[in-house]
Design a protein around this motif. Structure first.
Motif, PDB file in Angstrom:
ATOM      1  N   PRO A  35     -22.371   7.395   2.377  1.00  0.00           N
ATOM      2  CA  PRO A  35     -23.580   8.213   2.119  1.00  0.00           C
ATOM      3  C   PRO A  35     -23.775   8.569   0.647  1.00  0.00           C
ATOM      4  O   PRO A  35     -24.834   9.112   0.292  1.00  0.00           O
ATOM      5  N   LEU A  36     -22.811   8.271  -0.232  1.00  0.00           N
ATOM      6  CA  LEU A  36     -22.882   8.704  -1.620  1.00  0.00           C
ATOM      7  C   LEU A  36     -23.695   7.729  -2.470  1.00  0.00           C
ATOM      8  O   LEU A  36     -23.847   6.552  -2.134  1.00  0.00           O
ATOM      9  N   LEU A  37     -24.177   8.232  -3.623  1.00  0.00           N
ATOM     10  CA  LEU A  37     -24.863   7.388  -4.586  1.00  0.00           C
ATOM     11  C   LEU A  37     -23.872   6.451  -5.263  1.00  0.00           C
ATOM     12  O   LEU A  37     -22.676   6.762  -5.364  1.00  0.00           O
ATOM     13  N   PRO A  38     -24.298   5.289  -5.774  1.00  0.00           N
ATOM     14  CA  PRO A  38     -23.385   4.347  -6.429  1.00  0.00           C
ATOM     15  C   PRO A  38     -22.594   4.982  -7.573  1.00  0.00           C
ATOM     16  O   PRO A  38     -21.395   4.714  -7.730  1.00  0.00           O
ATOM     17  N   GLN A  57     -21.698   8.056  -7.900  1.00  0.00           N
ATOM     18  CA  GLN A  57     -20.684   8.937  -7.318  1.00  0.00           C
ATOM     19  C   GLN A  57     -19.510   8.122  -6.769  1.00  0.00           C
ATOM     20  O   GLN A  57     -18.334   8.493  -6.946  1.00  0.00           O
ATOM     21  N   GLN A  58     -19.826   7.029  -6.112  1.00  0.00           N
ATOM     22  CA  GLN A  58     -18.771   6.160  -5.599  1.00  0.00           C
ATOM     23  C   GLN A  58     -17.897   5.615  -6.731  1.00  0.00           C
ATOM     24  O   GLN A  58     -16.659   5.626  -6.636  1.00  0.00           O
ATOM     25  N   ASP A  59     -18.528   5.158  -7.804  1.00  0.00           N
ATOM     26  CA  ASP A  59     -17.766   4.604  -8.935  1.00  0.00           C
ATOM     27  C   ASP A  59     -16.842   5.657  -9.541  1.00  0.00           C
ATOM     28  O   ASP A  59     -15.697   5.367  -9.894  1.00  0.00           O
ATOM     29  N   PHE A  60     -17.348   6.877  -9.681  1.00  0.00           N
ATOM     30  CA  PHE A  60     -16.514   7.939 -10.256  1.00  0.00           C
ATOM     31  C   PHE A  60     -15.287   8.191  -9.375  1.00  0.00           C
ATOM     32  O   PHE A  60     -14.164   8.308  -9.884  1.00  0.00           O
ATOM     33  N   LEU A  61     -15.491   8.263  -8.081  1.00  0.00           N
ATOM     34  CA  LEU A  61     -14.366   8.494  -7.174  1.00  0.00           C
ATOM     35  C   LEU A  61     -13.350   7.358  -7.249  1.00  0.00           C
ATOM     36  O   LEU A  61     -12.137   7.590  -7.310  1.00  0.00           O
ATOM     37  N   LEU A  62     -13.816   6.126  -7.244  1.00  0.00           N
ATOM     38  CA  LEU A  62     -12.909   4.978  -7.262  1.00  0.00           C
ATOM     39  C   LEU A  62     -12.079   4.951  -8.547  1.00  0.00           C
ATOM     40  O   LEU A  62     -10.864   4.676  -8.517  1.00  0.00           O
ATOM     41  N   GLN A  63     -12.697   5.244  -9.679  1.00  0.00           N
ATOM     42  CA  GLN A  63     -11.997   5.127 -10.965  1.00  0.00           C
ATOM     43  C   GLN A  63     -11.064   6.301 -11.229  1.00  0.00           C
ATOM     44  O   GLN A  63     -10.037   6.149 -11.896  1.00  0.00           O
ATOM     45  N   THR A  64     -11.384   7.474 -10.727  1.00  0.00           N
ATOM     46  CA  THR A  64     -10.522   8.639 -10.982  1.00  0.00           C
ATOM     47  C   THR A  64      -9.444   8.802  -9.918  1.00  0.00           C
ATOM     48  O   THR A  64      -8.554   9.642 -10.070  1.00  0.00           O
ATOM     49  N   ALA A  65      -9.506   8.013  -8.855  1.00  0.00           N
ATOM     50  CA  ALA A  65      -8.493   8.117  -7.801  1.00  0.00           C
ATOM     51  C   ALA A  65      -7.109   7.719  -8.304  1.00  0.00           C
ATOM     52  O   ALA A  65      -6.092   8.075  -7.701  1.00  0.00           O
TER      53      ALA A  65
END
Length: 906
Positions: free
Chosen positions: A271-274, A276-284
């Motif tokens: 459900p997230l914007l692209p 937002q998804q990129d930020f989560l993936l890179q900071t994980a």
């Protein structure tokens, strides 16, 4: 069933309270109370990420509360002003059918222009209801339109008091919540409240889901899921997968597990914007993160904005307590994100780790900078960062990390002398003595600067202290001092501590104290070591109460080592004071802390020795030897520790003697006693001499034990080591008794008691067994009937000792009925009466035999006859009984004080 009003079909199931599909749902009573309290306010907000049980909590609460409630399950299709409000109107209509005309859905179209009028009519109608009603809006995060939020707040602002609204959502709704908080109209339940406690985790997994798990498995699952309810349910499902054991399923339950991965993808990421998804993936990839670090790792400037969004949505992001602006992801969420990043953009991973490492180094987070460099396979950078640690020796908590870092580096990097030195440091704590010595020698040979060589001497001095080698500690401490500048306060402090340790182990307590004072003034970084030696000095001086008070304060110290050491020493002190339950509790606490520490050295050996003493006290003889074996194994972890071996051998031989294994005790002594003992190793020498004296006494050679113990006594007096003085007097008491020297036996015992009483010593006497108990009883009886010129031991102390020794305190003999003097005189022969008089004069069996010109065996025969006629079992009892009955008269010797002044030789 579908209901149609106007042009919008309404699903009746969206207006029903969701059923409980799971059997045996956990009753969350603590949260029900929170909701009950919240129902007294205007709005209750239940906010948490997906899978935290928001819907289940609200529906279960409503069922057990039997409240009148209107429920609306929202979805993305309801993100329309008219559709949203038609569901609300229909819910109220269903809730109060008796007022259906008043609450009927509006016929007119619902628009931004008409909504306020329609809501005004609704509010007026609700105000006529005479009961309390609840409106629950579930999954409100699906509503995005501003006009819906504004109209909902209009409703909230004007609702009558009998209407209460509950909103469940995954993100913070754009409503003026701050105003409602200030007005006291808002109740809140967040993810932290919804998490399962450990007890709730156990209840759900074992009872609700019917799993058979061990305590360790339950603990591991709770730790992995951190109370996240959906995670626990998915873990339970994974445990039912075929061809997998429970243990392997739990160990492999990560964010990459397919059911969990699908859940995160479908429920959280999709459900997230692209962006937002990129930020989560890179900071994980970051174990912890703040806005600036996120900017560096992602190469963008969106860190602050994204973290604020994540914080508002509570999207598996947890603030780190005590670290303002720092956060971490839920571990399962981070693992799932990392797995997705590897699938979608694997080339980014190395870049992110490198960027993070650079930022962490710039901001002085060296340990984390090293971790990121190693994960990113930038070994050159990692090696350089590790080398920067060498100006000072790493502290104990960093040893495990340092060892792991060096293991991850390729072999060629370990040829650098700085890294080889650090490798030696870690090898020392791993107990790899030979490898440690080789690595340290290599570093010394490669280094030529004084600063580097001083580190080697500091490490050698510390290793000597770990092994309680006083002479070596002094030697390396002096060598270290010779290399240091006057302004090198920390290393000078370490050198003085090493010299102070050497003085302590040589028995020079005053010199040790002076050196340690100087060390403590130079650097606070060495506080752990100076505190340890100050307390060891105080214990040697017999200052048990003072040390105990300091240790009780030390238990609350933030550093684990301080807590551990405090529990170890308090366990020993409580044992000595015979408060055995407290001793056992401190022992248990110390054992728990020992598991968290990478080095504990001789305090842990002391802990095992205490365990052996407790086992002996409890009659668990097999456990005694087991604990002694563990003590011996651990004592040599950092190299040969001769003092620890002497302590262990002393207790082992004492145990064997209590079991009447004299020959085994002698063999142990001959096998373990070193051929030569360093004269400066006072405590080691003392222990072996005490052990030899015990063997002599057990072998009926007390005359050989006495000079050994008298020598130890004299040295301990000169050096002010009260604990050693008391120990020597206790053994001398037994030696004099075995040698038949009655008067000196009692004098020596009384002297030991007078020294021990102010400090509360008990077990040092009690652990000597039945003979000491009999001697204490005799002394107590003697003091009960003696004149006031005696140096009497306080009665309360004697009572404590005798009670602890299991003795029934009987009145003294002269207060008890007894046979007449004439009758007993008739019973005793003239020769027996003569022998009894000579015993009272303090003569040994051999001396009596020489005086009467008979053999020692003849004297022993007379003694046995005397014992039988007087109904006693020892020489002291016989003399005491004879005085009580008047068979002997008090002579001048017998009326002298039992305790000579301390400066006189016993």
């Amino acid at each position: 069933m579908e209901q149609r009003t106007g042009s919008y079909p309404l699903l009746a199931t969206k207006l029903a309270i969701p059923p409980a599909y799971a059997r045996n749902t956990l009753a969350r009573v603590r949260l029900y109370h929170r909701l009950d309290e919240g129902a007294q306010r205007l709005l209750t907000l239940v906010m948490a990420p997906a899978g935290f049980g928001k819907t289940t909590l609200l529906s279960d609460w409503l069922r057990q509360r039997s409240a009148l409630a209107a429920w609306v399950s929202l979805d993305q299709l309801d993100n329309n002003l008219e559709r949203f409000w038609r569901y609300i109107f229909k819910a109220f209509n269903t809730l109060a059918p008796q007022a259906s005309d008043l609450l009927a859905e509006p016929v007119a179209s619902i628009t931004e222009e008409t909504i306020e009028l329609l809501l005004t009519n609704l509010i007026n109608h609700l105000a006529t209801l005479d009961q309390e009603y609840l409106l629950i809006l579930d999954d409100y995060q699906t509503i995005q339109r501003t006009e819906i939020h504004q109209s909902l707040f209009f409703l909230l602002e004007h609702l009558p008091p009998q209407i209460h609204v509950l909103i469940s959502t995954r993100s913070t709704p754009p409503l003026p919540l701050a105003r409602l908080r200030v007005q006291g109209k808002l109740a809140e339940v967040h993810a932290a409240d919804l998490r399962f406690t450990y007890e709730e985790t156990c209840e759900v997994l074992t009872h609700s889901l019917g799993l058979s798990l061990t305590a360790d498995e339950l603990q591991l699952l709770h730790k992995r899921c951190e109370g996240w309810i959906a995670g626990l349910q998915l873990a339970a499902l994974s445990l039912h997968e075929p061809d997998k054991t429970t243990a392997s399923s739990i160990q492999n339950f990560t964010g990459c597990q397919h059911m969990l991965l699908n859940y995160f993808t479908d429920e959280v990421l999709q459900p997230l914007l692209p962006a937002q998804q990129d930020f989560l993936l890179q900071t994980a990839l970051l174990p912890r993160l703040n806005a600036s670090l996120c900017n560096a790792a992602t190469g963008s400037q969106m860190g602050l904005e994204m973290l604020e969004w994540l914080e508002q949505t509570e999207l598996f992001l947890h603030p780190i307590p005590g670290e303002e602006g720092w956060f971490r992801y839920h571990p399962l969420f981070a693992e799932a994100l990392t797995y997705r990043l590897k699938q979608k953009k694997p080339a980014l991973i190395t870049q992110i780790h490198l960027r993070a490492s650079i930022w962490l180094e710039e901001h002085q987070y060296l340990s984390e900078a090293i971790e990121q460099a190693l994960i990113g396979l930038d070994y050159q950078r990692a090696a350089d960062l590790i080398e920067s640690l060498t100006p000072v020796l790493p502290q104990e908590p960093a040893i495990a990390s340092l060892s792991r870092w060096l293991t991850l580096l390729p072999e060629e990097y370990l040829l650098r002398p700085q890294l080889t030195f650090l490798k030696a440091w870690t090898l020392l704590f791993q107990g790899a003595q030979q490898d440690y010595e080789q690595a340290l020698l290599f570093a010394e040979q490669q280094w030529d600067g004084q600063q580097q060589l001083s580190l080697c001497y500091e490490l050698r001095a510390f290793a000597a202290q770990l092994c309680q080698h006083g002479a070596e500690a002094t030697r390396y401490g002096q060598q270290l001092l010779s290399l240091l500048a006057l302004d090198d306060r920390k290393q000078r402090s370490s050198a003085l501590i090493a010299s102070g340790a050497g003085a302590f182990y040589a028995g020079s307590l005053e010199q040790a104290h002076v050196l340690l004072i100087e060390a403590s003034l130079l650097s606070q970084q060495t506080l752990q070591h100076t505190t340890f030696y100050f307390q060891e000095i105080a214990l040697s001086r017999g200052e048990l109460q003072m040390v105990g008070q300091a240790l009780r304060q030390q238990i609350t110290h933030s550093e684990l080592w301080f807590q551990f050491y405090a529990h170890v020493r308090l366990a020993q002190l409580e044992y000595e004071w015979n408060t055995l339950p407290s001793a056992l509790e401190h022992w248990r606490q110390a054992m728990r802390l020992a598991e968290q520490l990478s080095f504990t050295a001789f305090p842990l050996t002391d802990l095992y020795l205490l365990a052996a003493r407790l086992a002996l006290y409890q009659g668990e003889t097999e456990r005694v030897l087991s604990w002694l074996d563990q003590a011996e194994l651990h004592s040599q972890r950092f190299g040969t520790n001769k003092l620890a071996l002497a302590q262990i051998s002393s207790l082992r031989i004492q145990f064997l003697l209590t079991q009447n294994h004299l020959s085994s005790a002698r063999r142990w002594y001959e096998h373990y006693r070193p051929q030569e003992i360093d004269p400066s190793a006072v405590y080691e020498h003392e222990l072996w001499q005490q052990t030899l004296a015990r063997l002599y006494i057990a072998e009926d050679r007390p005359e050989a034990a006495i000079p050994l113990l008298e020598e130890l006594l004299a040295l301990s007096q000169v050096q002010g080591r009260l604990a050693s003085e008391i120990a020597a007097l206790v053994l001398l008491t037994l030696a004099y008794h075995a040698n038949g020297i009655t008067l000196q036996t009692l004098q020596t015992l009384e002297r030991a008691l007078l020294l021990a009483e102010p400090h509360g010593y008990l077990r040092i006497f009690i652990d000597e067994g039945p003979i000491m108990s009999a001697l204490l009883t005799e002394l107590y009886s003697r003091q009960q009937r003696r004149s006031g010129d005696l140096h009497e031991v306080p009665a309360h102390y004697m009572h404590s000792l005798l009670t602890a020794a299991g003795q029934d305190l009987q009145p003294p003999g002269w207060m008890m009925p007894h046979e007449s003097e004439e009758l007993l005189l008739d019973k005793l022969s003239e020769r027996e009466h003569t022998v009894l008089s000579l015993i009272a004069a303090g003569l040994s069996n051999q001396e009596i035999a020489q005086k009467l010109v008979v053999t020692v065996s003849t004297i022993k025969t007379h003694l046995n006859n005397i014992y039988a006629k007087l109904h006693v079992h020892t020489r002291l009892q016989a003399v005491t009984r004879a005085y009580d009955l008047g068979l002997l008269r008090h002579n001048e010797l017998d009326t002298e004080p039992l305790s000579p002044p301390r400066h006189e030789k016993v």
